[in-house]
Design an enzyme around this catalytic site. Structure first.
Site, PDB file in Angstrom:
ATOM      1  N   ASN A 141      -0.522   1.658   5.949  1.00  0.00           N
ATOM      2  CA  ASN A 141       0.194   0.654   5.331  1.00  0.00           C
ATOM      3  C   ASN A 141       0.965  -0.412   6.309  1.00  0.00           C
ATOM      4  O   ASN A 141       1.606   0.075   7.185  1.00  0.00           O
ATOM      5  CB  ASN A 141       1.329   1.460   4.426  1.00  0.00           C
ATOM      6  CG  ASN A 141       2.504   0.682   3.951  1.00  0.00           C
ATOM      7  OD1 ASN A 141       3.532   1.151   4.052  1.00  0.00           O
ATOM      8  ND2 ASN A 141       2.109  -0.513   3.568  1.00  0.00           N
ATOM      9  N   GLY A 142       0.660  -1.441   6.044  1.00  0.00           N
ATOM     10  CA  GLY A 142       1.235  -2.658   6.933  1.00  0.00           C
ATOM     11  C   GLY A 142       0.248  -3.381   7.457  1.00  0.00           C
ATOM     12  O   GLY A 142      -0.825  -3.563   6.747  1.00  0.00           O
ATOM     13  N   HIS A 175      15.206 -35.400 -14.040  1.00  0.00           N
ATOM     14  CA  HIS A 175      15.021 -35.848 -12.806  1.00  0.00           C
ATOM     15  C   HIS A 175      13.312 -35.745 -12.724  1.00  0.00           C
ATOM     16  O   HIS A 175      13.191 -35.534 -11.332  1.00  0.00           O
ATOM     17  CB  HIS A 175      15.899 -35.513 -11.754  1.00  0.00           C
ATOM     18  CG  HIS A 175      17.229 -35.663 -12.068  1.00  0.00           C
ATOM     19  ND1 HIS A 175      17.687 -36.918 -11.849  1.00  0.00           N
ATOM     20  CD2 HIS A 175      18.227 -34.922 -12.520  1.00  0.00           C
ATOM     21  CE1 HIS A 175      19.096 -37.183 -12.208  1.00  0.00           C
ATOM     22  NE2 HIS A 175      19.376 -35.857 -12.555  1.00  0.00           N
ATOM     23  N   LYS A 230       4.815  -3.652  -6.551  1.00  0.00           N
ATOM     24  CA  LYS A 230       6.067  -3.677  -6.850  1.00  0.00           C
ATOM     25  C   LYS A 230       6.995  -3.475  -5.312  1.00  0.00           C
ATOM     26  O   LYS A 230       8.366  -4.225  -5.476  1.00  0.00           O
ATOM     27  CB  LYS A 230       6.627  -2.236  -7.311  1.00  0.00           C
ATOM     28  CG  LYS A 230       8.101  -2.061  -7.735  1.00  0.00           C
ATOM     29  CD  LYS A 230       8.329  -1.746  -9.306  1.00  0.00           C
ATOM     30  CE  LYS A 230       9.681  -1.909  -9.614  1.00  0.00           C
ATOM     31  NZ  LYS A 230      10.058  -3.266 -10.203  1.00  0.00           N
ATOM     32  N   ARG A 254       2.976   0.420  -5.391  1.00  0.00           N
ATOM     33  CA  ARG A 254       2.773  -0.447  -4.137  1.00  0.00           C
ATOM     34  C   ARG A 254       1.684  -1.243  -3.953  1.00  0.00           C
ATOM     35  O   ARG A 254       1.267  -1.990  -3.171  1.00  0.00           O
ATOM     36  CB  ARG A 254       3.010   0.628  -2.933  1.00  0.00           C
ATOM     37  CG  ARG A 254       4.339   1.354  -3.092  1.00  0.00           C
ATOM     38  CD  ARG A 254       4.213   2.534  -1.838  1.00  0.00           C
ATOM     39  NE  ARG A 254       4.474   2.069  -0.576  1.00  0.00           N
ATOM     40  CZ  ARG A 254       5.523   1.573   0.047  1.00  0.00           C
ATOM     41  NH1 ARG A 254       6.734   2.110  -0.515  1.00  0.00           N
ATOM     42  NH2 ARG A 254       5.727   1.180   1.060  1.00  0.00           N
ATOM     43  N   GLU A 270      14.560 -16.388 -13.991  1.00  0.00           N
ATOM     44  CA  GLU A 270      14.092 -14.978 -14.325  1.00  0.00           C
ATOM     45  C   GLU A 270      13.132 -15.217 -15.544  1.00  0.00           C
ATOM     46  O   GLU A 270      12.158 -14.492 -15.500  1.00  0.00           O
ATOM     47  CB  GLU A 270      15.411 -14.363 -14.361  1.00  0.00           C
ATOM     48  CG  GLU A 270      15.070 -12.692 -14.500  1.00  0.00           C
ATOM     49  CD  GLU A 270      14.278 -12.157 -13.273  1.00  0.00           C
ATOM     50  OE1 GLU A 270      14.067 -12.764 -12.448  1.00  0.00           O
ATOM     51  OE2 GLU A 270      13.793 -10.882 -13.611  1.00  0.00           O
ATOM     52  N   CYS A 288       0.717  -1.089  -0.014  1.00  0.00           N
ATOM     53  CA  CYS A 288       0.142   0.050  -0.006  1.00  0.00           C
ATOM     54  C   CYS A 288       1.066   1.151   0.037  1.00  0.00           C
ATOM     55  O   CYS A 288       2.010   1.294   0.366  1.00  0.00           O
ATOM     56  CB  CYS A 288      -0.921   0.127   1.302  1.00  0.00           C
ATOM     57  SG  CYS A 288      -2.093  -1.308   1.308  1.00  0.00           S
ATOM     58  N   LYS A 339       9.440 -13.979 -15.087  1.00  0.00           N
ATOM     59  CA  LYS A 339       8.734 -12.734 -15.718  1.00  0.00           C
ATOM     60  C   LYS A 339       7.612 -13.324 -16.766  1.00  0.00           C
ATOM     61  O   LYS A 339       6.344 -12.390 -16.699  1.00  0.00           O
ATOM     62  CB  LYS A 339       9.790 -12.272 -17.033  1.00  0.00           C
ATOM     63  CG  LYS A 339      10.841 -11.695 -16.471  1.00  0.00           C
ATOM     64  CD  LYS A 339      10.651 -10.212 -15.746  1.00  0.00           C
ATOM     65  CE  LYS A 339      10.464 -10.308 -14.303  1.00  0.00           C
ATOM     66  NZ  LYS A 339      11.297 -10.069 -13.328  1.00  0.00           N
ATOM     67  N   TRP A 390      -2.889  -2.536  -1.657  1.00  0.00           N
ATOM     68  CA  TRP A 390      -2.570  -3.948  -1.900  1.00  0.00           C
ATOM     69  C   TRP A 390      -3.267  -4.972  -0.754  1.00  0.00           C
ATOM     70  O   TRP A 390      -2.752  -4.721   0.188  1.00  0.00           O
ATOM     71  CB  TRP A 390      -1.057  -4.359  -2.028  1.00  0.00           C
ATOM     72  CG  TRP A 390      -0.593  -5.392  -2.421  1.00  0.00           C
ATOM     73  CD1 TRP A 390      -0.605  -6.061  -3.949  1.00  0.00           C
ATOM     74  CD2 TRP A 390      -0.399  -6.545  -1.745  1.00  0.00           C
ATOM     75  NE1 TRP A 390      -0.442  -7.357  -3.914  1.00  0.00           N
ATOM     76  CE2 TRP A 390      -0.279  -7.775  -2.912  1.00  0.00           C
ATOM     77  CE3 TRP A 390      -0.120  -6.917  -0.603  1.00  0.00           C
ATOM     78  CZ2 TRP A 390       0.361  -9.367  -2.383  1.00  0.00           C
ATOM     79  CZ3 TRP A 390       0.090  -8.298   0.088  1.00  0.00           C
ATOM     80  CH2 TRP A 390       0.399  -9.366  -0.873  1.00  0.00           C
ATOM     81  N   GLU A 405       4.530 -13.683 -14.142  1.00  0.00           N
ATOM     82  CA  GLU A 405       3.958 -12.503 -13.415  1.00  0.00           C
ATOM     83  C   GLU A 405       3.237 -11.659 -14.476  1.00  0.00           C
ATOM     84  O   GLU A 405       2.240 -10.977 -14.093  1.00  0.00           O
ATOM     85  CB  GLU A 405       4.995 -11.769 -12.618  1.00  0.00           C
ATOM     86  CG  GLU A 405       6.113 -11.274 -13.238  1.00  0.00           C
ATOM     87  CD  GLU A 405       7.153 -10.665 -12.235  1.00  0.00           C
ATOM     88  OE1 GLU A 405       6.717 -10.393 -11.148  1.00  0.00           O
ATOM     89  OE2 GLU A 405       8.136 -10.575 -12.575  1.00  0.00           O
TER      90      GLU A 405
HETATM   91  C1  F6R Z   1       9.782  -9.745 -10.108  1.00  0.00           C
HETATM   92  C2  F6R Z   1       9.785  -8.713  -8.756  1.00  0.00           C
HETATM   93  C3  F6R Z   1       9.948  -9.127  -7.603  1.00  0.00           C
HETATM   94  C4  F6R Z   1      10.973  -8.442  -6.683  1.00  0.00           C
HETATM   95  C5  F6R Z   1      10.915  -8.891  -5.163  1.00  0.00           C
HETATM   96  C6  F6R Z   1      11.828  -8.123  -4.540  1.00  0.00           C
HETATM   97  O1  F6R Z   1       9.741  -9.177 -11.344  1.00  0.00           O
HETATM   98  O2  F6R Z   1      10.007  -7.561  -9.081  1.00  0.00           O
HETATM   99  O3  F6R Z   1       9.970 -10.697  -7.463  1.00  0.00           O
HETATM  100  O4  F6R Z   1      12.073  -8.749  -7.259  1.00  0.00           O
HETATM  101  O5  F6R Z   1       9.477  -8.485  -4.841  1.00  0.00           O
HETATM  102  O6  F6R Z   1      11.709  -6.832  -4.451  1.00  0.00           O
HETATM  103  P1  F6R Z   1      12.882  -5.788  -4.205  1.00  0.00           P
HETATM  104  O7  F6R Z   1      14.077  -6.115  -5.130  1.00  0.00           O
HETATM  105  O8  F6R Z   1      12.323  -4.372  -4.110  1.00  0.00           O
HETATM  106  O9  F6R Z   1      13.290  -6.034  -2.668  1.00  0.00           O
END
Ligand code: F6R
Length: 605
Positions: free
Chosen positions: A99-100, A504, A600, A27, A481, A2, A485, A73, A488
């Site tokens: 927020n929290g 395996h 994010k 957020r 990775e 949030c 990507k 969020w 998500e």
């Molecule tokens: C994936 C992504 C998340 C962040 C994760 C850590 O694309 O963005 O998996 O990598 O939430 O976030 P940070 O790097 O901000 O600690």
């Protein structure tokens, strides 16, 4: 997670708060709301992204010079209008944004309901505003009631509150969730990070845990929960005001992918010194660094994938034992840590709750900590002993792209530095490796010439239900990775595997409908990866190869990438998988910059 923002001053609050919560939308974007004070508290809120809610409710119709807003969020309670913040006391005189997580909300709610409070949402937040109201009804002032409430609630919180009967004040508190004050001329801003504050003032105060602030338009007073005044430094932001726009790109994610030649340069600029790397902010002496016997790397999500590459760098380049831990698991393992250990934390946002907890765990055991962080002044950046900023600029797309490659760049430099000071890396080798790095941005530009091929592949496979990503050693984290990507932003189920592990178990999944993306540069494992590819081919899997080998055919699809050293390869090979995920998501019509259910900055456990 949030985002929260508030304004008190002489201007109309709603436009400022609206812009602010838009900047905090990374957020969370499940719902949003704004309240302003103009004789009475007036609120508008709704479910969904801010732009859509604004069209329905017209936030700018709210009047008043004091206001606050929230972008959510969801944790407790589904995304809905009634669960959207702000939340109000029964008499509608007090409003709060939060927020929290309030961990003991259920027990507090039971007590409050018995005392006659009427709850209108399923959120954990709402107990806070009813508690304040209850304590005011018992004869406390707003300030006393808020402070007493803070002693009753448990968990993580950044909260801003306003009271109709005190029209010239805002109240704020920070405990584990971030909160920043922006100090202007006859106006004060409050926000979850500096981004919304920057257009108005460069004077900010990063609040610390247990800071409780009473704010008027021209003053703020910070106290701790024992009501003792505390002084917090005013930080002058010297970061250039970076314009946050998509430019000619359709999405932030695409823009950020294309920024990588530049962001990689920014990660190494000023950090190369002939035959060694150099850093300004490590704050740990070379004598101490020489004694390091083990490096523990930690982070979450994409940052954790970068940790995997970093672990191999430290082992192979600096010859220091390295261990990689999920930040969310680390503290629960009672990790054995000693003074010869170093904890390196990777985070784009610098606010990830689990990564913060990992640092606290290390600190409690007197272990030195280094943060590789993008957001300047973020919680992690401020709590570690030393740090390396990525300088990648704002990453707005929820899916991390450019900060992954910036993290790898910073880790590569740090492993060279540690290798040089502990004598395990020769001057000549270091020099060669640094030269390689300086040439890397041009090589990335070469990858972009494969974009038409990538688009073609995306249009062929976008209806797939599953995908498998394979890679070995430095390219295994790239496989993880690539799968992350794709999951998500396109909502296609995908998994990343070390190529040889496939037999395996996951090989059972392979049939003619399974695209298998193999990261296969011509390195020392190339022939082995080729064998793994044959195993997929023999089971009719569709093989999409990301390779440096222009002569190869016999695959279903080939994405050519330029040759670079084995160490730098993951910085190159990740770009096609970022682009592939992007174009597949685009074909599927997904909301690429704001994928469902995500945020994010993950500020809850
Ligand atoms: C994936 C992504 C998340 C962040 C994760 C850590 O694309 O963005 O998996 O990598 O939430 O976030 P940070 O790097 O901000 O600690």
């Amino acid at each position: 997670m949030c985002g929260i923002a508030a304004y008190i001053g002489q201007k109309e609050a709603a436009p400022i708060v609206l812009e602010a919560i838009k900047k905090l939308e990374y957020r969370g974007y499940d719902s949003c709301g704004i309240v302003t004070l103009n004789d009475s508290l007036t609120c508008k809120k709704g479910t969904g992204k801010i732009e859509d809610v604004d069209k329905q409710v017209n936030f700018l119709s709210l009047r008043g010079n004091v206001g606050m807003g929230h972008t959510r969020w969801a944790t407790h309670g589904e995304p809905s209008d009634r669960n959207a913040h702000p939340h109000f006391s029964c008499d509608n005189n007090i409003a709060i944004v939060h927020n929290g997580i309030i961990e003991n909300s259920e027990e507090l709610k039971t007590i409050l309901v018995k005392s006659g409070h009427n709850f209108r949402s399923e959120t954990d937040t709402e107990v806070v505003v009813h508690l304040i109201e209850e304590l005011i009804n018992e004869g406390n002032s707003m300030e006393e009631a808020f402070v007493k409430t803070l002693k009753l609630i448990e968990g993580a919180f950044a909260i801003v509150a306003m009271n109709k009967n005190e029209p010239n004040k805002l109240y704020a508190v920070k405990q584990s969730s971030p909160l920043v004050l922006g100090i202007g001329e006859n106006e004060i801003f409050i926000a979850s990070d500096v981004l919304p504050i920057q257009p108005y003032t460069n004077k900010v105060v990063y609040l610390q845990d247990e800071d409780f602030v009473v704010i008027t338009k021209d003053n703020y007073e910070i106290k701790n929960l024992s009501k003792i005044k505390v002084n917090r430094e005013v930080t002058i932001l010297n970061e250039n005001l970076e314009e946050i726009s998509k430019g000619n790109f359709e999405h932030f994610m695409l823009k950020e992918i294309y920024e990588q030649p530049e962001t990689i340069k920014r990660a190494f600029r000023g950090r190369i010194d002939k035959d060694n790397a150099k850093f300004g902010g490590l704050n740990i002496s070379n004598e101490q660094l020489k004694k390091i016997k083990r490096i523990v790397l930690t982070g979450c999500g994409t940052s954790w994938h970068a940790c995997l590459v970093g672990g191999s760098y430290f082992q192979e380049i600096s010859k220091i034992a390295a261990q990689v831990e999920y930040a969310s698991e680390f503290r629960y393992k009672n990790p054995v840590l000693g003074e010869d250990d170093l904890l390196i934390v990777l985070s784009q946002s610098g606010e990830t709750a689990d990564s913060i907890a990992a640092i606290q765990e290390a600190k409690s055991k007197n272990v030195k900590t280094i943060g590789l962080v993008n957001v300047v002044g973020s919680s992690i950046a401020r709590m570690v002993d030393g740090g390396i900023y990525l300088h990648a600029g704002h990453e707005i797309g929820v899916a991390s792209t450019k900060t992954f490659t910036s993290h790898l760049t910073a880790l590569y430099l740090l492993s060279i530095y540690l290798g040089r000071i502990n004598g395990n890396l020769s001057k000549e080798k270091a020099k060669e490796m640094l030269n390689d790095l300086e040439k890397l941005p041009e090589k990335i530009n070469e990858v972009f010439s494969s974009v038409d091929e990538i688009k073609k592949i995306a249009s062929k496979y976008f209806k797939s239900k599953n995908a498998l990503y394979l890679g070995r050693h430095y390219n295994f984290p790239v496989a993880l990775e690539g799968a992350l990507k794709l999951k998500e932003i396109s909502y296609i189920h995908a998994e990343g595997y070390p190529a040889a592990e496939m037999k395996h178990g996951p090989i059972a999944l392979i049939d003619e409908n399974m695209p298998v993306i193999v990261i296969a540069p011509e390195d020392r494992l190339y022939s082995k990866v080729m064998s793994n590819i044959q195993e997929v081919k023999s089971r009719k899997g569709k093989v999409i190869v990301v390779t440096t080998d222009a002569t190869k055919n016999g695959f279903d699809e080939v994405i050519l990438i330029p040759k670079v050293s084995e160490f730098l390869m993951p910085i190159i090979s990740v770009i096609p998988v970022q682009l592939l995920a992007y174009y597949i998501a685009k074909e599927r019509g997904c909301d690429i910059d704001k994928p469902r259910n995500l945020a994010k900055s993950v500020t809850v456990e």
